[in-house]
Design an enzyme around this catalytic site. Structure first.
Site, mmCIF file in Angstrom:
data_model
loop_
_atom_site.group_PDB
_atom_site.id
_atom_site.type_symbol
_atom_site.label_atom_id
_atom_site.label_comp_id
_atom_site.label_asym_id
_atom_site.label_seq_id
_atom_site.Cartn_x
_atom_site.Cartn_y
_atom_site.Cartn_z
ATOM 1 N N CYS A 74 51.183 49.322 57.910
ATOM 2 C CA CYS A 74 50.580 48.615 59.037
ATOM 3 C C CYS A 74 51.673 48.395 60.074
ATOM 4 O O CYS A 74 52.703 47.789 59.762
ATOM 5 C CB CYS A 74 50.021 47.273 58.547
ATOM 6 S SG CYS A 74 49.430 46.171 59.827
ATOM 7 N N CYS A 183 49.271 52.513 65.519
ATOM 8 C CA CYS A 183 48.495 51.744 64.542
ATOM 9 C C CYS A 183 47.975 52.731 63.518
ATOM 10 O O CYS A 183 47.490 53.814 63.889
ATOM 11 C CB CYS A 183 47.330 51.030 65.241
ATOM 12 S SG CYS A 183 46.143 50.255 64.104
#
Length: 259
Positions: A74, A183
């Site tokens: 992440c 992302c």
């Protein structure tokens, strides 16, 4: 720590499975344990304190499952929490950062675009990396709403198409020649992004680089799984499991677990 133990991965949701796929492809003999904290997605809108606390909770879950190393799959958790995780836990961590370096070095126009969450773009680590390439124009865009649409199974909705046009068209107008996906959810949008971008604009994400770094860290720490036992790949999610099941395919079971 046994070499047979799994590699742990966590993300705010299903996006980090794009990283898992690259790791699994490069290291098929390694068992993995993936944790999706979808209940708390997206991390990109949370404060740094909240992101650190959630990252610690996820790390402790994986440590309790005897993971030998952890990939913070992440971008937002990496840029906001990995320093604290490394200081707190005695285990190798691998983080995910937007691939600014290859884009900046290869750009012919000296202009690149970065699509990322608010949490990543506002982080100190991101600003430190950007500062290294002061001669390159970096067009930043927060991907408001993209993670939520992916997590809710609306990846191919009209709303997604409209948002991608809204975010990418201004970058095209500013003459970027590389788009960095900041992302781990966003690689799943590449087919749709390619329909919007002119063909000369290249798309870069961090997946392959993370897989190579994982292999390197296993090597340095002598953690390769040398047993002949078949590798296991286990997935946990604390919200609706159907979206993840669709992304990883029918060969793997997604387990719902409230944590």
């Amino acid at each position: 720590m046994s070499n047979k133990n799994p590699i742990g991965l966590f993300d705010s949701g299903v996006g980090g499975t794009s990283i898992w796929k690259e790791v699994h492809t490069l290291l098929p003999n390694e068992s993995t344990l993936y944790l999706a904290d979808s209940k708390n997605a997206p991390y990109g809108q949370k404060s740094q304190e909240e992101i650190i606390e959630l990252s610690k909770k996820n790390t402790e879950f994986l440590l309790n499952q005897n993971c030998k190393m952890i990939i913070v799959a992440c971008n937002t958790a990496t840029t906001n929490a990995i320093k604290t995780l490394r200081e707190t836990y005695d285990i190798p961590f691998i983080g995910i950062e937007p691939a600014i370096k290859p884009a900046a070095l290869q750009s012919k126009n000296n202009c690149i675009g970065i699509l990322a969450t608010k949490g990543t773009l506002n982080s100190e680590l991101f600003h430190q990396n950007v500062a290294l390439y002061s001669d390159v124009k970096i067009v930043e865009q927060i991907g408001y709403g993209l993670v939520q649409l992916i997590e809710s199974g609306n990846m191919y909705s009209e709303e997604m198409t409209q948002l991608l046009h809204d975010y990418l068209n201004p970058m095209i107008e500013q003459n970027i020649d590389y788009l960095v996906l900041g992302c781990t959810h966003y690689p799943y949008l590449i087919p749709q992004i390619k329909k919007i971008l002119p063909s000369h604009i290249k798309i870069i994400d961090s997946g392959e680089a993370v897989a190579r770094q994982t292999k390197h860290i296993l090597e340095v720490n002598n953690l390769f799984n040398t047993s002949h036992k078949k590798a296991e790949n286990i997935f946990y999610i604390n919200s609706e499991p159907e979206v993840m099941q669709e992304l990883i395919g029918p060969n793997y079971k997604v387990n719902y677990k409230d944590f």
